[in-house]
Scaffold this motif. Structure first.
Motif, PDB file in Angstrom:
ATOM      1  N   ILE A 216      74.980  26.511  38.674  1.00  0.00           N
ATOM      2  CA  ILE A 216      74.384  26.954  40.108  1.00  0.00           C
ATOM      3  C   ILE A 216      74.765  25.744  41.102  1.00  0.00           C
ATOM      4  O   ILE A 216      74.360  24.678  40.654  1.00  0.00           O
ATOM      5  CB  ILE A 216      72.897  27.443  40.084  1.00  0.00           C
ATOM      6  N   ALA A 217      75.287  25.955  41.918  1.00  0.00           N
ATOM      7  CA  ALA A 217      75.690  24.953  43.022  1.00  0.00           C
ATOM      8  C   ALA A 217      74.570  24.442  43.916  1.00  0.00           C
ATOM      9  O   ALA A 217      73.650  25.102  43.942  1.00  0.00           O
ATOM     10  CB  ALA A 217      77.063  25.190  43.907  1.00  0.00           C
ATOM     11  N   GLN A 218      74.639  23.141  44.215  1.00  0.00           N
ATOM     12  CA  GLN A 218      73.486  22.610  44.955  1.00  0.00           C
ATOM     13  C   GLN A 218      73.282  23.254  46.072  1.00  0.00           C
ATOM     14  O   GLN A 218      72.108  23.569  46.840  1.00  0.00           O
ATOM     15  CB  GLN A 218      73.906  21.086  45.132  1.00  0.00           C
ATOM     16  N   ALA A 219      74.305  23.902  46.897  1.00  0.00           N
ATOM     17  CA  ALA A 219      73.977  24.616  48.047  1.00  0.00           C
ATOM     18  C   ALA A 219      73.340  26.012  47.816  1.00  0.00           C
ATOM     19  O   ALA A 219      72.877  26.463  48.826  1.00  0.00           O
ATOM     20  CB  ALA A 219      75.531  24.926  48.864  1.00  0.00           C
ATOM     21  N   GLU A 220      73.248  26.421  46.512  1.00  0.00           N
ATOM     22  CA  GLU A 220      72.758  27.705  46.108  1.00  0.00           C
ATOM     23  C   GLU A 220      71.373  27.431  45.969  1.00  0.00           C
ATOM     24  O   GLU A 220      70.654  28.267  45.442  1.00  0.00           O
ATOM     25  CB  GLU A 220      73.455  28.123  45.029  1.00  0.00           C
ATOM     26  N   VAL A 221      70.606  26.087  45.857  1.00  0.00           N
ATOM     27  CA  VAL A 221      69.311  25.908  45.553  1.00  0.00           C
ATOM     28  C   VAL A 221      68.575  25.608  46.769  1.00  0.00           C
ATOM     29  O   VAL A 221      68.906  24.919  47.460  1.00  0.00           O
ATOM     30  CB  VAL A 221      69.192  24.578  44.786  1.00  0.00           C
ATOM     31  N   ALA A 222      67.092  26.332  46.946  1.00  0.00           N
ATOM     32  CA  ALA A 222      66.236  26.279  47.570  1.00  0.00           C
ATOM     33  C   ALA A 222      64.955  25.463  47.063  1.00  0.00           C
ATOM     34  O   ALA A 222      64.798  25.928  45.927  1.00  0.00           O
ATOM     35  CB  ALA A 222      65.887  27.488  48.316  1.00  0.00           C
ATOM     36  N   ALA A 223      64.219  24.562  47.693  1.00  0.00           N
ATOM     37  CA  ALA A 223      63.218  23.897  47.114  1.00  0.00           C
ATOM     38  C   ALA A 223      62.063  23.791  48.062  1.00  0.00           C
ATOM     39  O   ALA A 223      62.289  23.563  49.533  1.00  0.00           O
ATOM     40  CB  ALA A 223      63.703  22.514  46.694  1.00  0.00           C
ATOM     41  N   VAL A 224      61.000  23.796  47.627  1.00  0.00           N
ATOM     42  CA  VAL A 224      59.741  23.706  48.482  1.00  0.00           C
ATOM     43  C   VAL A 224      58.874  22.647  47.804  1.00  0.00           C
ATOM     44  O   VAL A 224      58.582  22.609  46.601  1.00  0.00           O
ATOM     45  CB  VAL A 224      58.821  24.997  48.705  1.00  0.00           C
ATOM     46  N   GLY A 225      58.166  21.730  48.570  1.00  0.00           N
ATOM     47  CA  GLY A 225      57.248  20.765  48.114  1.00  0.00           C
ATOM     48  C   GLY A 225      56.430  20.233  49.233  1.00  0.00           C
ATOM     49  O   GLY A 225      56.113  20.703  50.321  1.00  0.00           O
ATOM     50  N   ASP A 226      55.416  19.285  48.693  1.00  0.00           N
ATOM     51  CA  ASP A 226      54.624  18.804  49.713  1.00  0.00           C
ATOM     52  C   ASP A 226      54.122  17.135  49.438  1.00  0.00           C
ATOM     53  O   ASP A 226      53.369  16.875  50.553  1.00  0.00           O
ATOM     54  CB  ASP A 226      52.961  19.560  49.534  1.00  0.00           C
ATOM     55  N   MET A 227      54.670  16.473  48.563  1.00  0.00           N
ATOM     56  CA  MET A 227      54.051  15.098  48.659  1.00  0.00           C
ATOM     57  C   MET A 227      55.190  14.181  48.055  1.00  0.00           C
ATOM     58  O   MET A 227      56.499  14.713  48.194  1.00  0.00           O
ATOM     59  CB  MET A 227      53.061  15.024  47.227  1.00  0.00           C
ATOM     60  N   PRO A 228      55.081  12.991  48.247  1.00  0.00           N
ATOM     61  CA  PRO A 228      56.028  11.697  48.223  1.00  0.00           C
ATOM     62  C   PRO A 228      57.099  12.244  46.747  1.00  0.00           C
ATOM     63  O   PRO A 228      58.085  12.223  46.897  1.00  0.00           O
ATOM     64  CB  PRO A 228      55.576  10.549  48.126  1.00  0.00           C
ATOM     65  N   ASN A 229      56.419  12.788  45.639  1.00  0.00           N
ATOM     66  CA  ASN A 229      57.235  12.934  44.640  1.00  0.00           C
ATOM     67  C   ASN A 229      58.443  13.768  44.827  1.00  0.00           C
ATOM     68  O   ASN A 229      59.215  14.200  44.120  1.00  0.00           O
ATOM     69  CB  ASN A 229      56.349  13.177  43.210  1.00  0.00           C
ATOM     70  N   ASP A 230      58.019  14.886  45.929  1.00  0.00           N
ATOM     71  CA  ASP A 230      59.023  16.201  45.938  1.00  0.00           C
ATOM     72  C   ASP A 230      60.092  15.416  46.844  1.00  0.00           C
ATOM     73  O   ASP A 230      60.927  16.264  47.095  1.00  0.00           O
ATOM     74  CB  ASP A 230      58.122  17.047  46.822  1.00  0.00           C
ATOM     75  N   VAL A 231      60.146  14.358  47.737  1.00  0.00           N
ATOM     76  CA  VAL A 231      61.339  13.884  48.496  1.00  0.00           C
ATOM     77  C   VAL A 231      62.473  14.110  47.950  1.00  0.00           C
ATOM     78  O   VAL A 231      63.397  14.469  48.473  1.00  0.00           O
ATOM     79  CB  VAL A 231      60.646  12.808  49.182  1.00  0.00           C
ATOM     80  N   PRO A 232      62.838  13.425  46.823  1.00  0.00           N
ATOM     81  CA  PRO A 232      64.122  13.471  46.265  1.00  0.00           C
ATOM     82  C   PRO A 232      64.736  14.976  46.070  1.00  0.00           C
ATOM     83  O   PRO A 232      65.699  15.045  46.357  1.00  0.00           O
ATOM     84  CB  PRO A 232      64.168  12.812  44.830  1.00  0.00           C
ATOM     85  N   MET A 233      63.797  15.635  45.659  1.00  0.00           N
ATOM     86  CA  MET A 233      64.466  17.084  45.402  1.00  0.00           C
ATOM     87  C   MET A 233      64.494  17.838  46.790  1.00  0.00           C
ATOM     88  O   MET A 233      65.389  18.582  46.827  1.00  0.00           O
ATOM     89  CB  MET A 233      63.118  17.958  44.779  1.00  0.00           C
ATOM     90  N   LEU A 234      63.723  17.552  47.697  1.00  0.00           N
ATOM     91  CA  LEU A 234      63.717  18.132  49.227  1.00  0.00           C
ATOM     92  C   LEU A 234      65.057  17.578  49.709  1.00  0.00           C
ATOM     93  O   LEU A 234      65.847  18.455  50.536  1.00  0.00           O
ATOM     94  CB  LEU A 234      62.688  17.766  49.901  1.00  0.00           C
ATOM     95  N   VAL A 235      65.605  16.429  49.488  1.00  0.00           N
ATOM     96  CA  VAL A 235      66.557  15.739  50.168  1.00  0.00           C
ATOM     97  C   VAL A 235      67.888  16.448  49.333  1.00  0.00           C
ATOM     98  O   VAL A 235      68.948  16.539  49.970  1.00  0.00           O
ATOM     99  CB  VAL A 235      66.690  14.391  49.878  1.00  0.00           C
ATOM    100  N   TRP A 236      67.842  16.552  48.173  1.00  0.00           N
ATOM    101  CA  TRP A 236      68.878  16.969  47.210  1.00  0.00           C
ATOM    102  C   TRP A 236      69.165  18.754  47.531  1.00  0.00           C
ATOM    103  O   TRP A 236      70.416  18.923  47.647  1.00  0.00           O
ATOM    104  CB  TRP A 236      68.556  16.760  45.811  1.00  0.00           C
ATOM    105  N   ALA A 237      68.227  19.305  47.588  1.00  0.00           N
ATOM    106  CA  ALA A 237      68.493  20.783  47.708  1.00  0.00           C
ATOM    107  C   ALA A 237      69.198  21.254  49.031  1.00  0.00           C
ATOM    108  O   ALA A 237      69.075  20.807  49.910  1.00  0.00           O
ATOM    109  CB  ALA A 237      67.066  21.578  47.629  1.00  0.00           C
TER     110      ALA A 237
END
Length: 275
Positions: A216-237
């Protein structure tokens, strides 16, 4: 815009309501996503022993990225598939540094299915299950002196450092300044509890590895979060969302800030809109 093939959600403060439950609307949305061919994955700071209740509530039987990216876990078989631990010598080094510079700090160590903590370390939670989803007994939390915990043969996938009485953001900034060049420093709650992983291990690294495995390509990933530990994932998705109750850092990192909170079924509404 690319179709979403992988949907990644944080748990606490995001998919789960504030009381830790999963709403019927969220469960229905997860089922709808699966039927539509969208893979869903929980990406959480929780360790393996803390996910079987959520798996039961959602009927989710796929993979989960746990301990802020340090553990890949099969929710169906309840088996650890891969881990990224902090090297033992480095663990000794960083705990010595933090204790020297912040004398009041206390430590807890996530070690596979085990959890060890110093006598002065106080839990912010009571959820320490005694058995897994199929009734197998889980190890109880182990209270011991830090040097004894550090000698444990089980690899430490996450070090918890608690700064009781300190401002959460200030404490994390202080820890980051002291050891952030050697490990990954983040937090997932609203207290002065910092979560430390091996350098480069984040929710983004764990999610990226899983996406690559599944083609699965990066552009095909959606992510949702709420805290500082989610930031890298939210930037990457390829697409990222922060719930309305999110920490400022998560809102700033996400492409879109949702209008609903975790208690207003934000993830259910988001999934429905994506489908």
């Amino acid at each position: 815009m690319n179709q979403v093939r992988l949907f990644a959600s944080d748990l606490d403060g995001t998919l789960l309501r504030s009381d830790g439950t999963v709403s019927p609307a969220t469960t229905a949305a997860l089922v709808e996503a699966e039927q539509a061919g969208v893979a869903t994955v929980f990406v959480t700071g929780r360790p393996p022993r803390w996910v079987h209740e959520v798996a039961d509530a959602t009927g989710h039987t796929g993979l989960a990225v746990l301990a802020n990216g340090a553990v890949l876990y099969d929710l169906h078989t309840e088996q650890v598939l891969a881990t990224h631990a902090i090297e033992p010598d480095l663990l000794v080094e960083i705990t010595e540094t933090l204790r020297r510079e912040i004398p009041a700090v206390t430590f807890g160590l996530e070690q596979g299915l085990n959890f060890g903590y110093e006598p002065a370390y106080l839990h912010d939670w009571q959820l320490i299950p005694t058995q897994d989803r199929v009734g197998r007994p889980l190890p109880t939390a182990r209270e011991a002196a830090l040097d004894e915990l550090l000698r444990c043969a089980d690899p430490t996938v996450k070090l918890l450092a608690k700064g009781s009485g300190l401002d959460p953001d200030t404490f994390m900034d202080q820890v980051e300044a002291l050891i952030g060049d050697r490990v990954t420093v983040t937090r997932s709650g609203h207290s002065a509890l910092v979560e430390i992983s091996a350098l480069g291990i984040t929710k983004a690294s764990g999610l990226a590895g899983l996406a690559e495995q599944q083609g699965i390509a990066q552009a095909e990933v959606a992510a949702v979060g709420d805290m500082p530990n989610d930031v890298p994932m939210l930037v990457w998705a390829g697409r990222s969302y922060a719930v309305a109750n999110a920490h400022t850092s998560a809102k700033q990192a996400a492409h879109t800030v949702l209008t609903e909170t975790n208690d207003e079924d934000a993830v259910a509404h988001l999934l429905t809109s994506l489908l």
